[in-house]
Motif scaffolding. Structure first.
Motif, PDB file in Angstrom:
ATOM      1  N   ILE A 150       0.845  -1.189   0.000  1.00  0.00           N
ATOM      2  CA  ILE A 150       0.000   0.000   0.000  1.00  0.00           C
ATOM      3  C   ILE A 150       0.885   1.245   0.000  1.00  0.00           C
ATOM      4  O   ILE A 150       1.593   1.502   0.956  1.00  0.00           O
ATOM      5  CB  ILE A 150      -1.021  -0.017   1.175  1.00  0.00           C
ATOM      6  CG1 ILE A 150      -1.867   1.239   1.198  1.00  0.00           C
ATOM      7  CG2 ILE A 150      -0.401  -0.217   2.535  1.00  0.00           C
ATOM      8  CD1 ILE A 150      -3.244   0.927   0.723  1.00  0.00           C
ATOM      9  N   ARG A 151       0.817   1.968  -1.124  1.00  0.00           N
ATOM     10  CA  ARG A 151       1.684   3.134  -1.261  1.00  0.00           C
ATOM     11  C   ARG A 151       1.097   4.307  -0.493  1.00  0.00           C
ATOM     12  O   ARG A 151       0.123   4.900  -0.932  1.00  0.00           O
ATOM     13  CB  ARG A 151       1.807   3.545  -2.734  1.00  0.00           C
ATOM     14  CG  ARG A 151       2.470   2.537  -3.581  1.00  0.00           C
ATOM     15  CD  ARG A 151       3.273   3.138  -4.719  1.00  0.00           C
ATOM     16  NE  ARG A 151       4.282   2.174  -5.122  1.00  0.00           N
ATOM     17  CZ  ARG A 151       5.512   2.166  -4.661  1.00  0.00           C
ATOM     18  NH1 ARG A 151       5.910   3.092  -3.822  1.00  0.00           N
ATOM     19  NH2 ARG A 151       6.371   1.249  -5.039  1.00  0.00           N
ATOM     20  N   HIS A 152       1.643   4.555   0.663  1.00  0.00           N
ATOM     21  CA  HIS A 152       1.162   5.720   1.412  1.00  0.00           C
ATOM     22  C   HIS A 152       2.264   6.270   2.297  1.00  0.00           C
ATOM     23  O   HIS A 152       2.809   5.571   3.149  1.00  0.00           O
ATOM     24  CB  HIS A 152      -0.054   5.338   2.253  1.00  0.00           C
ATOM     25  CG  HIS A 152      -0.754   6.540   2.794  1.00  0.00           C
ATOM     26  ND1 HIS A 152      -0.441   7.094   4.002  1.00  0.00           N
ATOM     27  CD2 HIS A 152      -1.712   7.328   2.256  1.00  0.00           C
ATOM     28  CE1 HIS A 152      -1.206   8.157   4.195  1.00  0.00           C
ATOM     29  NE2 HIS A 152      -1.981   8.321   3.157  1.00  0.00           N
ATOM     30  N   ARG A 153       2.563   7.526   2.034  1.00  0.00           N
ATOM     31  CA  ARG A 153       3.677   8.157   2.730  1.00  0.00           C
ATOM     32  C   ARG A 153       3.446   8.190   4.242  1.00  0.00           C
ATOM     33  O   ARG A 153       4.323   7.866   5.029  1.00  0.00           O
ATOM     34  CB  ARG A 153       3.848   9.571   2.153  1.00  0.00           C
ATOM     35  CG  ARG A 153       4.946  10.329   2.702  1.00  0.00           C
ATOM     36  CD  ARG A 153       5.955  10.912   1.727  1.00  0.00           C
ATOM     37  NE  ARG A 153       7.222  10.968   2.436  1.00  0.00           N
ATOM     38  CZ  ARG A 153       8.185  10.126   2.235  1.00  0.00           C
ATOM     39  NH1 ARG A 153       8.051   9.168   1.341  1.00  0.00           N
ATOM     40  NH2 ARG A 153       9.308  10.222   2.918  1.00  0.00           N
ATOM     41  N   LEU A 155       1.738   6.243   6.143  1.00  0.00           N
ATOM     42  CA  LEU A 155       1.906   4.936   6.784  1.00  0.00           C
ATOM     43  C   LEU A 155       3.389   4.570   6.905  1.00  0.00           C
ATOM     44  O   LEU A 155       3.838   4.109   7.954  1.00  0.00           O
ATOM     45  CB  LEU A 155       1.208   3.863   5.960  1.00  0.00           C
ATOM     46  CG  LEU A 155      -0.214   3.466   6.368  1.00  0.00           C
ATOM     47  CD1 LEU A 155      -0.710   2.312   5.532  1.00  0.00           C
ATOM     48  CD2 LEU A 155      -0.280   3.089   7.829  1.00  0.00           C
ATOM     49  N   VAL A 175      -4.542   8.531   9.503  1.00  0.00           N
ATOM     50  CA  VAL A 175      -4.114   8.705   8.114  1.00  0.00           C
ATOM     51  C   VAL A 175      -5.323   8.595   7.193  1.00  0.00           C
ATOM     52  O   VAL A 175      -6.230   7.811   7.439  1.00  0.00           O
ATOM     53  CB  VAL A 175      -3.033   7.681   7.680  1.00  0.00           C
ATOM     54  CG1 VAL A 175      -1.727   7.895   8.365  1.00  0.00           C
ATOM     55  CG2 VAL A 175      -3.502   6.257   7.898  1.00  0.00           C
ATOM     56  N   LEU A 177      -6.568   7.606   3.508  1.00  0.00           N
ATOM     57  CA  LEU A 177      -6.142   6.860   2.322  1.00  0.00           C
ATOM     58  C   LEU A 177      -7.206   6.979   1.239  1.00  0.00           C
ATOM     59  O   LEU A 177      -8.398   6.953   1.530  1.00  0.00           O
ATOM     60  CB  LEU A 177      -5.962   5.377   2.646  1.00  0.00           C
ATOM     61  CG  LEU A 177      -4.973   4.978   3.734  1.00  0.00           C
ATOM     62  CD1 LEU A 177      -4.957   3.479   3.893  1.00  0.00           C
ATOM     63  CD2 LEU A 177      -3.584   5.461   3.396  1.00  0.00           C
ATOM     64  N   GLN A 178      -6.751   7.069  -0.001  1.00  0.00           N
ATOM     65  CA  GLN A 178      -7.668   7.122  -1.137  1.00  0.00           C
ATOM     66  C   GLN A 178      -7.744   5.711  -1.714  1.00  0.00           C
ATOM     67  O   GLN A 178      -6.825   5.261  -2.353  1.00  0.00           O
ATOM     68  CB  GLN A 178      -7.108   8.123  -2.169  1.00  0.00           C
ATOM     69  CG  GLN A 178      -8.143   8.900  -2.929  1.00  0.00           C
ATOM     70  CD  GLN A 178      -9.016   9.790  -2.049  1.00  0.00           C
ATOM     71  OE1 GLN A 178      -8.520  10.379  -1.100  1.00  0.00           O
ATOM     72  NE2 GLN A 178     -10.297   9.872  -2.361  1.00  0.00           N
ATOM     73  N   LEU A 179      -8.867   4.987  -1.478  1.00  0.00           N
ATOM     74  CA  LEU A 179      -8.853   3.533  -1.776  1.00  0.00           C
ATOM     75  C   LEU A 179      -9.988   3.005  -2.647  1.00  0.00           C
ATOM     76  O   LEU A 179     -10.452   1.891  -2.359  1.00  0.00           O
ATOM     77  CB  LEU A 179      -8.907   2.768  -0.454  1.00  0.00           C
ATOM     78  CG  LEU A 179      -7.717   2.866   0.470  1.00  0.00           C
ATOM     79  CD1 LEU A 179      -8.075   2.417   1.854  1.00  0.00           C
ATOM     80  CD2 LEU A 179      -6.558   2.055  -0.034  1.00  0.00           C
ATOM     81  N   GLN A 182     -12.286   7.822  -0.138  1.00  0.00           N
ATOM     82  CA  GLN A 182     -11.432   8.199   0.986  1.00  0.00           C
ATOM     83  C   GLN A 182     -11.795   7.437   2.260  1.00  0.00           C
ATOM     84  O   GLN A 182     -12.979   7.320   2.597  1.00  0.00           O
ATOM     85  CB  GLN A 182     -11.503   9.686   1.253  1.00  0.00           C
ATOM     86  CG  GLN A 182     -10.284  10.092   2.072  1.00  0.00           C
ATOM     87  CD  GLN A 182     -10.365  11.486   2.601  1.00  0.00           C
ATOM     88  OE1 GLN A 182     -11.301  11.839   3.302  1.00  0.00           O
ATOM     89  NE2 GLN A 182      -9.379  12.282   2.292  1.00  0.00           N
TER      90      GLN A 182
END
Ligand code: ADP
Length: 444
Positions: A150-153, A155, A175, A177-179, A182
């Motif tokens: 999961i690409r998330h800065r 996290l 956080v 996340l756009q998944l 949102q």
């Protein structure tokens, strides 16, 4: 022991000779003894050495399992001990496996997502909730880093920060996340003891945050809605008190305006308390069999006069067989609200019609169709929200509180049904309420 046997055999040889002992014989015996002793020692070590080693290992294992090893184990005792150790080991392995199964079941049934990472940040474990929250599906994540999964800065920053924590310390971060919709997650991270890994616990708080927003918007809306008529009432009454217009006609007009706003205020407060009663479960349905055709006729009769004045035609196309299981007072409240809307948003020359649309699974769909102004597609998804109006100023002028459809929706849901709205701008609107059939008694 072997040494003793060899020496014993030498002595026995001497005794069996049963003849005068010559010097050579004694010397021979001595030589035998001298040679036999180291041989015996060597043989003893060779044969018993591994057994002694085994005994020492068994002793260590026994004391590790918490059992008292015996001081002088012979081979039989050793064998028994080994059997005992094997069965203890099996028990321990079974206990560990059952413990593992329990932990697995707990992780699988948790609402929170759990992810365990090793010291390199590679995913070691991910429970089903973590997959659901992060929309990962069933694909394997083994050997991948969290950033690959999961690409998330936010996290990955959290994971890095967690590495600086001491054992038993933990950190919490929210956080978004756009998944691709949102999701707002509360993530608790803590170092895993011994392994230098990290465990992340994900809690999906999107719904909580949405409800908080709805609540604060609601409070803001209520204050605004109450303030508008109150300000008007106060303004007109102050003018009357301060300036006291000479003409009685102006006097009366001001009072009438104040009265209209007071009416609006009371409608608002009534609708709000109705909504709150429904939402807090204070409304209890008294359901029974209701023939829809006659019921709809009675509702239309309330609007006949106004419809005649405005040139709107009212139609009842509901068949006499249409019978539902409903609370008459609440159903009347629902239909009055919907016909009121249909009339409000339909210009003169238009029509309002009732129809029945058979639905499956024990429900009947009662449709209220108008040929009015319609609702823009962008407004449709939010139309049943409290205080949501398409044209705020206009509907307020028409006396709408913006709570009608919210009340209708809740009352229909109380009956076990649902509300559907279809509309085409400039052509009209169809509102369909699903009501249980007579034999469907769960809502009673
Ligand atoms: P109100 O009391 O303002 O009518 P409702 O909750 O009943 O509040 O309706 C919300 C909004 O939905 C209305 O303000 C109006 O903009 C729109 N609406 C409801 N029913 C209709 C309809 N039959 N035709 C067009 N617009 C409608």
């Amino acid at each position: 022991m072997v040494g003793m046997m060899v020496v014993g055999m030498g002595v026995m040889g001497l005794l069996f000779l049963n003849s005068p002992i010559s010097l050579e014989m004694v010397a021979g015996v001595v030589v035998i003894i001298v040679l036999a002793f180291p041989l015996a020692m060597w043989l003893t070590r060779r044969v018993l050495g591994p057994v002694w080693e085994l005994q020492s290992v068994v002793r260590t294992l026994l004391s590790r399992w918490g059992l008292q090893p015996e001081e002088h184990d012979d081979v039989d005792v050793l064998t028994n001990r080994l059997v005992q150790l094997t069965s203890i080991s099996q028990e321990r392995i079974q206990a560990l496996e059952s413990e593992r199964a329990k932990v697995g079941a707990v992780l699988d049934s948790m609402v929170e997502g759990v992810i365990a990472l090793d010291r390199q940040g590679i995913v070691m474990l991910m429970n089903p909730s973590a997959r659901r929250i992060l929309v990962i599906g069933q694909e394997s994540v083994a050997g991948q880093s969290l950033l690959e999964v999961i690409r998330h800065r936010g996290l990955s920053d959290l994971v890095e920060f967690c590495r600086t924590l001491k054992p038993n310390e933990q950190c919490r971060r929210e956080v978004a996340l756009q998944l691709p919709v949102q999701r707002i997650l509360e993530v608790n991270a803590m170092p895993l003891p011994d392994t230098q890994g990290i465990v992340l616990v994900l809690h999906d708080i999107s719904e909580l945050r949405r409800l908080e927003q709805v609540r604060s918007e609601f409070v803001a809306n209520v204050s605004h809605e109450l303030r508008t008529p109150l300000t008007a009432i106060k303004g007109y009454l102050e003018t009357l008190l301060d300036e006291a217009p000479d003409e009685p006609a102006t006097h009366r007009r001001f009072l009438e305006i104040a009265h209209t706003h007071a009416d609006r205020l009371s409608r608002l407060i009534n609708d709000l308390s109705r909504l709150s009663d429904i939402e807090t479960g204070k409304v209890v349905l008294h359901t029974r069999s209701v023939g829809l055709r006659t019921f709809v006729n009675d509702i239309l009769a309330i609007f006949e006069n106004e419809a005649g004045k405005r040139g709107i035609t009212l139609h009842n196309e509901v068949s006499t067989e249409a019978i539902v299981w409903a609370d008459r007072d609440r159903l009347s409240q629902i239909l009055v609200n919907l016909v009121d809307n249909a009339m409000k948003y339909t210009p003169g020359g238009g029509a309002v019609m009732f129809k029945v649309h058979d639905r499956d699974q024990g429900f009947t769909g009662l449709q209220i169709i108008d040929t009015g102004q319609g609702i823009p597609p962008s407004d449709l998804p939010r139309i049943t929200e409290r205080f949501y109006r398409v044209d705020k100023a206009r509907t307020r002028d028409q006396g709408g509180t913006g709570l009608g459809l919210a009340i209708v929706k809740h009352l229909v849901q109380l009956h076990g049904g649902s509300l559907r709205i279809e509309s085409e701008l400039g052509k009209g609107t169809t509102v369909e309420i699903e009501l249980p059939l007579e034999q469907f008694t769960s809502a009673s």
